[in-house]
Design a protein around this motif. Structure first.
Motif, PDB file in Angstrom:
ATOM      1  N   ILE A  86       0.841  -1.200   0.000  1.00  0.00           N
ATOM      2  CA  ILE A  86       0.000   0.000   0.000  1.00  0.00           C
ATOM      3  C   ILE A  86       0.873   1.246   0.000  1.00  0.00           C
ATOM      4  N   PHE A  87       1.943   1.210   0.784  1.00  0.00           N
ATOM      5  CA  PHE A  87       2.839   2.368   0.815  1.00  0.00           C
ATOM      6  C   PHE A  87       3.440   2.632  -0.566  1.00  0.00           C
ATOM      7  N   THR A  88       4.020   1.589  -1.176  1.00  0.00           N
ATOM      8  CA  THR A  88       4.701   1.764  -2.461  1.00  0.00           C
ATOM      9  C   THR A  88       3.714   2.165  -3.555  1.00  0.00           C
ATOM     10  N   PHE A  89       2.589   1.466  -3.581  1.00  0.00           N
ATOM     11  CA  PHE A  89       1.545   1.740  -4.551  1.00  0.00           C
ATOM     12  C   PHE A  89       1.073   3.194  -4.439  1.00  0.00           C
ATOM     13  N   GLY A  90       0.764   3.602  -3.207  1.00  0.00           N
ATOM     14  CA  GLY A  90       0.259   4.953  -2.972  1.00  0.00           C
ATOM     15  C   GLY A  90       1.272   6.016  -3.385  1.00  0.00           C
ATOM     16  N   TYR A  91       2.533   5.788  -3.042  1.00  0.00           N
ATOM     17  CA  TYR A  91       3.573   6.777  -3.347  1.00  0.00           C
ATOM     18  C   TYR A  91       3.716   6.954  -4.854  1.00  0.00           C
ATOM     19  N   LEU A 106       9.495  12.026  -0.250  1.00  0.00           N
ATOM     20  CA  LEU A 106       9.965  11.593   1.061  1.00  0.00           C
ATOM     21  C   LEU A 106      11.491  11.446   1.021  1.00  0.00           C
ATOM     22  N   TRP A 107      12.192  12.191   1.841  1.00  0.00           N
ATOM     23  CA  TRP A 107      13.662  12.212   1.873  1.00  0.00           C
ATOM     24  C   TRP A 107      14.264  12.369   0.472  1.00  0.00           C
ATOM     25  N   GLY A 108      13.535  13.044  -0.387  1.00  0.00           N
ATOM     26  CA  GLY A 108      14.065  13.295  -1.738  1.00  0.00           C
ATOM     27  C   GLY A 108      14.122  12.072  -2.628  1.00  0.00           C
ATOM     28  N   ILE A 109      13.380  10.995  -2.278  1.00  0.00           N
ATOM     29  CA  ILE A 109      13.474   9.764  -3.069  1.00  0.00           C
ATOM     30  C   ILE A 109      12.480   9.795  -4.230  1.00  0.00           C
TER      31      ILE A 109
END
Lengths: 627, 84
Positions: A555-560, A575-578
């Motif tokens: 969910i985190f990766t998908f959402g990002y 997030l942290w420039g990623i």
């Protein structure tokens, strides 16, 4: 022979070979269909894995990416090879000993949960379809440029070929076809690479020539580069002159290169169509060795890619800078024919606009076209030199073009799609027609072999995991209610459906094929890699931890990715420039943390699961794969 | 195979994996990414060393690592008599 006839000959011969193999290696049982009977020799299996792994992206696009990014292209080269070290040590041998057919098999059995199995099936299908859409597009591009047929017609032909050998042969047919496709692909890449290496550096092996020196002098537009200069020094100097920044120096920032490399490495090790290749070897030892052979065959291509990227970049500057457009495309310049330039301009992958009205091409950093993501929007008609007209507004930085020129800078007039670097390279370098013809066959081999492997994974997931082990499961015995014959039939039907869907995605691409690749790798890194590693190396890991971990990573990766790639999220909020391409790394870490914490506060897995983990760690007794 | 032997075998496997992964990390992330600028000060032929690791060297080392692992595991499995 004419170039066109040569292309038909080579492509036709290679297709005949694939179909012949498919008929010879028909699958008779589910075991042959899913894992080729589990009896493929490690060297052949490694070769098939190499072909499966190296897609249209590796063959067609990667050299272009490296050529464009210079030093930072190393993230792709290391990321897409380094994952095999992890596969050989952390995944392949134990999954082989586990002895089932698929990744959802492992997730469902190890975590004694059909919910976990279903989540895994959905991930497999999603990852594989994003990937396969890109392959079908690659098939379409090669067909449209080299065979002078419509892109859609090209995709139909590709679908038909894959249909024959994937549906008939299953894993057995695919594996042996992929061995042939590997040979075609590597020959097609290596021959032009050697020609280029000889031409640009007077050295036979591209890997060595890459560090060699150039036997000619050329003008980069700012200064003359002397003969005898090292290739990479010549590139550094001329690219700095043209405002790109030195080729061999990293410009992307250590942090993002680090994150991207990690996401690609772990994604490689977690991609279901790669993992499943190690179920086809006869023994655990064979699975380890097979990962090594796969990397040998991949490395033969991957060590040439950066060399070809460098040769291509130099050739572009040498052959295009300040060359007269009309004479160039009409083949009136001795030893520098621009017919390729005209062809690709007609295909819409090259555009030139004469900013300073001198009739010559200027090539430097900076956008040549404003708007439409820097891509040209063609207009009707031709310009003064015969070039295709474009409707883009003038780029903002050319407002002070006169000032730039007065300061000895060059104003860019050229748009080049990075995907043409490999395909156009032999023509740019003026190589013989038969070399150009085998490139077409090679590009098709790369795209078709990967597409077939992915389609098989999709059809297996539907017939074996979803139908057999979830929907049609007998609640009493826990086994599938389908007979072997019914399952084989449903696998074939699922393969047909998958081919049709893939073809549809290729003909009507969702418009973001390039971006979705980040999805495939990010999701594989954030979902499968941790859940498999924990399942093998952490006996205490239970159902609750695994499900919580998979869901949070996903969910985190998908959402990002959705937020930043498709909903127009602002770069400043990273997030942290990623960048989204590297975010799978954070998803993976999150997965590990959540899974371990949740499993610590919930009951340990039952004894028979702990015994299962013990047994997959010991190689002896790895029988053939079973239901 | 008894429990002690299985555990000892697993320990040897893990320690071998960790050793090889240190090398894996050092050549790729170490030489090819983190210390690339420092290593680029060293050159051989036309190559800067950091650049060479990122685009060539790391791949060769990966290959060696897999075959070393496969070979050593064979020896370990013979020792515990669990080879196939």
């Amino acid at each position: 022979m004419e170039l066109q006839s040569l292309i038909y000959l080579f492509v036709g011969l290679s297709f005949a070979l694939y179909i012949g193999i498919a008929i010879w290696a028909r699958a008779g049982s589910t075991k042959e269909f899913y894992v080729a009977g589990g009896g493929v020799h490690p060297v052949l299996n490694g070769m098939a894995t190499g072909a499966d792994w190296m897609s249209a992206a590796s063959f067609i696009s990667l050299a272009g990416i490296v050529s464009l990014k210079g030093s930072d292209g190393g993230a792709y080269l290391m990321g897409w090879t380094g994952g095999y070290v992890l596969l050989a040590m952390l995944l392949a041998p134990y999954l082989r000993k586990f002895g089932k057919f698929t990744v959802p098999d492992f997730v469902g059995d190890r975590y004694y949960s059909d919910f976990a199995r279903t989540v895994a099936v959905i991930c497999v299908i999603f990852i594989s379809f994003t990937y396969v859409a890109g392959q079908m597009r690659g098939v379409g591009i090669v067909f449209s440029r080299f065979l002078q047929v419509d892109v859609n017609m090209g995709i139909y032909i590709g679908m038909f070929i894959v249909f024959i050998y994937a549906v008939l042969g299953g894993m057995k047919g695919i594996t042996y076809t992929q061995v042939a496709q590997y040979c075609v692909m590597i020959f097609a890449f290596t021959v032009p690479a050697i020609f280029l290496s000889l031409q640009v550096t007077d050295t036979f092996l591209p890997q060595i020539g890459f560090g060699g020196s150039i036997p000619f002098q050329f003008d980069d537009g700012i200064r003359m580069i002397d003969s005898g200069t090292y290739l990479l020094h010549a590139l550094d100097t001329s690219m700095t002159d043209l405002g790109f920044g030195a080729y061999t120096v990293s410009h992307g920032g250590t942090w993002n290169v680090f994150m991207l490399t990690t996401a690609l490495m772990l994604g490689t090790a977690g991609l279901p169509h790669v993992i499943v290749r190690f179920f086809t070897t006869p023994t655990v030892k064979g699975a380890r060795i097979s990962a090594g052979w796969a990397l040998v065959f991949i490395a033969i291509l991957y060590t040439q890619i950066p060399a070809v990227a460098g040769f291509a970049r130099l050739n572009l500057i040498k052959n295009l800078q300040n060359v007269d457009y009309a004479k160039f495309v009409n083949n009136e310049i001795e030893g520098n024919s621009g017919i390729w330039f005209k062809n690709w301009e007609n295909s819409g992958l090259i555009a030139w606009t004469d900013r300073n009205g001198d009739g010559k091409i200027q090539f430097a950093s900076g956008k040549a076209f404003e708007g439409a993501k820097g891509k040209p929007k063609y207009a009707e008609g031709r310009g003064a030199s015969g070039e295709r007209l474009t409707a883009n507004p003038m780029p903002s930085h050319t407002a002070n073009a006169d000032e730039m020129r007065a300061n000895g800078k060059i104003v860019n007039e050229l748009y080049l799609d990075r995907d043409i670097i490999v395909l156009a390279n032999p023509e740019i370098a003026g190589l013989p027609n038969w070399v150009i013809a085998i490139i077409a066959a090679g590009g098709l081999a790369a795209a078709l072999s990967t597409a077939a492997g992915l389609l098989l994974v999709i059809s297996t997931s539907i017939s074996h995991d979803l139908l057999g082990n979830v929907l049609m499961k007998d609640p009493v015995t826990g086994k599938s209610k389908m007979s072997e014959k019914a399952e084989l039939l449903s696998a074939r039907l699922a393969a047909i459906v998958a081919i049709v869907v893939a073809g549809y995605l290729g003909i009507h691409p969702p418009g973001f094929v390039a971006q979705v690749v980040a999805f495939a790798f990010g999701l594989a890194a954030a979902s499968f890699f941790p859940v498999i590693i924990l399942g093998i190396f952490y006996k205490r890991m239970n159902k609750e931890g695994a499900i919580a971990g998979m869901l949070s990573g996903l969910i985190f990766t998908f959402g990002y990715i959705i937020y930043f790639v498709f909903m127009g999220g602002d770069k400043a909020d990273y997030l942290w420039g990623i960048a989204p391409t590297g975010i799978g790394t954070i998803g993976m870490i999150l997965h590990f943390i959540v899974a371990i914490i949740v499993s610590k506060i919930t009951p340990p897995p039952p004894q028979h699961i702990q015994d299962l983990v013990e047994s997959i760690r010991i190689p002896r007794g790895a029988g053939a794969a079973t239901h | 195979m008894n429990k002690e032997a299985a555990e000892a075998y697993w320990k040897e496997n893990i320690s071998l994996i960790l050793k090889l992964l240190v090398v894996w990390f050092a050549v790729s992330y170490g030489c090819g990414i983190i210390f690339i600028d420092e290593l680029n000060a060293i050159t051989f032929g036309g190559f800067k060393l950091g650049f060479w690791f990122a685009q060539q060297g790391a791949i060769y080392v990966f290959l060696v690592l897999i075959f070393v692992y496969a070979k050593k595991m064979e020896a370990i499995e013979e020792k515990y008599d669990i080879h196939e």
